[in-house]
Design an enzyme around this catalytic site. Structure first.
Site: not given
Lengths: 392, 358
Positions: A98, A100, A295
């Protein structure tokens, strides 16, 4: 969010889902499913521990329940609907990454626009893909725009699906460059006396074969190439910008680089003590420049729920969109994921939190109050809590 | 049942040999005390000194003691026992196969059958994941992480490895260490299992013995662990200053000395440790430490709490855990609890014990 806004969004999500085609992930029936409905109140309650058996066929489910957010598990289980993890019977998990914008060190929150954040996020995505494809050799990658502020990458390679948390943390550390030790990257070998008078007894080299050492090597050569292309005086000035490199060391390092270029190309960094010191500094630069700030918890959690590609993100009204590998460069996160359903007509919204909105190749500066805007802009504002549905 | 089976009882072919001999475990534990005694020794040595003890001279006894040892570990059913046992079995096998790998090529025609690397790789389904790279091996990254993720040391971290196209380069020695880990996983696999009452009833004495050994172990471990990496930041800093030979104020010297006494170090060990510091005359240090310990004074002094450390200016480099505790000892206990016991390298064992880790 007012009831009328919620009802409107829920209805329009339903309209969208009735036309859209959503492809479930592989082994969909071995996964846990979860969703967040459009409920009242500020708190969002996730309905989870559902199997596909409970939900029914996925497209039908989406059209019927019109959820605000939809997720499926990275994990595959014997009993995906069991209510505790130990009863589920874990089999394997996709490896999920991920990125972000909120977590990117290069992003300045409150200063960068949504578009700028997403552009920085795509740069990080390309760095991540380089690790996954070149270093890890994965060829089964699913790249997804999250519908919010970033990207997800799903890896379903059979050879890594069984990996547990500790092993996944090693992968996280690898792509983030955490725990990289200069001394560990450098191979030391004793050199026989015949190698020449000036040669040290130990020869220290960077492996050019792969991994961070090859990255460090490429970076070092690129810097050397730049230096050698400069005027001597400029190159020396440039070198002295590094900590601990004075005029003497700069001259020595530059001369060593010039007269031992072939050695450097082959990975030998022991051409001169001053150069060795420079190489050490450059390694730290390469981590900052090349790492992909994913992440961590998303990747290490083998039971993580991830947004379903093809669904709508309830906090933006944008589509969670799979992106083909060759389309990533051209992908525009503010245009491509705008759902067709919300294009081509206007609606009235009551803007509460105005400002700039860039969407679908256009930009709007909105003031508080009643505004007529393209529906996708209205949906975006309402989903983000910056507007309410205009009263009919 | 061949000698090779007894040397490597975890191999599939060894298990098959046991099965082919149609041995009834229930009968063994009821009637064959030699096997049960050897099984107990395997587990007890694993707990007390990390080995499986000397092999029994009879192949049959040695081989059958392995499944019985697994039964014992299952009956004891304590995490630390299972872990230590698997570790000890893996160490024993490692010692044997590294020796056999080296001798196979030269002494191929000798009387005894040996195990080679290819066979061992195949045993753990690693044949396709590991390939020869001339001066070492390439291991598929998934297989590498399975076996290397809990190895100690920076050099095992994936980030420090040349990884290209999904393969990690390792040396022959490193591949041996990875194989040791595969053996450990194999031994751990399926432990503990459910033991039928009929068998359990025959082994109550052995299980009692192991529980006793374990309880002694826990008593000593509770406090007697010296792992400087896990020290709270304040103590790390003080120790660092001591070792650099810097002069410490009395309160600082007192704090570090009480802490070291508190975690189980003897006066001699502390004196040794402090000797690099010219500020610590041996006699004065010895006196101070004995005094703190309560040997030469009516009081046993304990380590100052965080608040005291703060007011003396000895509280430095606070981290997240510091926020959650109020006493340096609490910090250390928490860190010990959070760390896998095998990861703990006691300072006092570390010296001269390097080959165990090679």
């Amino acid at each position: 969010m007012e009831e009328r806004t919620r009802a409107y969004l829920r209805g329009r999500f339903g309209d969208h889902y009735r036309q859209a085609s959503v492809t479930p992930p592989p082994a969909a029936n071995e996964r846990e499913w979860g969703f967040i409905p459009w409920t009242e109140g500020p708190g969002e309650t996730m309905v989870r521990h559902r199997s596909l058996l409970d939900l029914g066929e996925i497209e039908d489910f989406l059209g019927r329940r019109k959820p605000r957010h939809v997720y499926f598990s990275a994990g595959r289980y014997d009993e995906p609907s069991a209510s505790t993890m130990s009863d589920k019977g874990w089999r394997s998990s996709d490896l999920v990454f991920d990125l972000d914008a909120d977590h990117l060190p290069s992003v300045v929150l409150g200063e960068d626009s949504y578009a700028e954040m997403l552009a920085k996020c795509k740069d990080a995505l390309l760095r991540l893909l380089d690790f996954l494809e070149e270093d890890f050799g994965f060829d089964d990658l699913t790249v997804v725009f999250s519908g919010g502020r970033g990207y997800h990458v799903h890896v379903r390679d059979e050879r890594i699906r069984h990996l547990e948390r500790d092993a996944r943390r090693e992968i996280v550390d690898y792509v983030r460059g955490i725990g990289l030790e200069f001394d560990e990257l450098v191979d030391e070998e004793s050199v026989a006396g015949t190698a020449g008078r000036s040669s040290p007894a130990q020869k220290r080299t960077l492996s050019t074969e792969g991994g961070w050492s090859a990255r460090a090597h490429r970076h070092m050569l690129a810097v050397v190439d730049d230096l050698l292309a400069m005027e001597e005086a400029d190159a020396l000035d440039r070198l002295q910008e590094y900590d601990g490199i004075g005029e003497g060391k700069a001259t020595a390092a530059l001369n060593a680089a010039r007269s031992n270029y072939e050695q450097l190309e082959a990975g030998n960094i022991d051409v001169h003590p001053a150069f060795y010191q420079l190489a050490k500094i450059l390694l730290h630069e390469v981590v900052a420049a090349d790492n992909a700030p994913i992440d961590e918890p998303v990747t290490t959690d083998t039971n993580r729920l991830i947004r379903l590609p093809g669904s709508l993100h309830g906090g933006s009204g944008l589509e969670v969109q799979r992106i083909d590998r060759e389309d990533i460069d051209a992908f525009d996160p503010l245009v491509d994921p705008v759902p067709e359903t919300f294009r081509g007509h206007d609606i009235t919204v009551e803007v509460t939190d105005g400002g700039l909105v860039e969407l679908d190749g256009d930009s709007f500066t909105l003031e508080a109050g009643n505004q007529t805007v393209p529906e996708h802009v209205g949906v975006f504002l309402m989903a983000r809590g910056r507007a309410e549905k205009g009263k009919e | 049942m061949e000698p090779l089976h007894a040397r490597y009882p975890f191999l599939a072919r060894s298990r098959e040999a046991v099965e082919a001999a149609a041995v009834d475990l229930g009968e063994i534990v009821a009637t064959d005390e030699t096997v049960t005694a050897r099984a107990l020794e395997r587990v007890e040595s694993a707990i007390t000194d990390g080995t499986v003890g000397e092999p029994h001279r009879r192949t049959r006894v040695e081989l059958l003691s392995y499944p019985v040892a697994r039964v014992l570990v299952s009956l004891v059913d304590v995490h630390i026992c299972t872990r230590k046992y698997a570790q000890a079995e893996a160490e024993a096998a490692y010692d044997r196969f590294t020796e056999e790998f080296e001798t196979t090529t030269e002494l191929k025609s000798t009387q005894r059958e040996t195990l080679d690397r290819t066979e061992l790789l195949a045993e753990f389904d690693l044949a396709s994941a590991v390939s020869d790279a001339g001066d070492g091996y390439r291991v598929e990254v998934g297989a590498y992480l399975d076996l290397a993720a809990d190895q100690r040391g920076d050099s095992w971290r994936l980030v420090n490895r040349p990884l290209a196209d999904g393969e990690v380069r390792v040396t022959a020695e490193e591949l041996n260490v990875l194989l040791k880990q595969a053996i450990r996983h194999r031994v751990t696999d399926g432990l503990p299992f459910t033991v039928p009452d009929a068998i359990a009833d025959e082994l109550t004495e052995e299980v009692d013995r192991l529980e006793e050994v374990l309880s002694e172990l826990e008593l000593t471990r509770e406090i007697d662990t010296v792992v400087p990496e896990l020290f709270p930041p304040c103590m790390k800093s003080l120790l660092d200053q001591v070792q650099k030979g810097e002069h410490l104020e009395h309160h600082s010297r007192f704090a570090i000395a009480t802490f070291l006494v508190g975690i189980g170090m003897t006066t001699d060990e502390i004196v040794d440790l402090f000797q690099v510091n010219p500020g610590f005359g041996e006699e004065a240090t010895r006196y101070q430490v004995d005094h703190i310990r309560g040997d030469t004074s009516p009081t046993e002094y304990s380590t100052p709490a965080c608040s005291t450390m703060q007011s003396y200016g000895d509280c430095v480099n606070m981290d997240d855990l510091c926020e959650a505790i109020s006493h340096p000892m609490g910090y250390y206990e928490q860190k010990l609890d959070d760390t896998d016991e095998e990861e703990l390298v006691d300072w006092r064992e570390d010296e001269g014990d390097e080959e165990a880790d090679a």
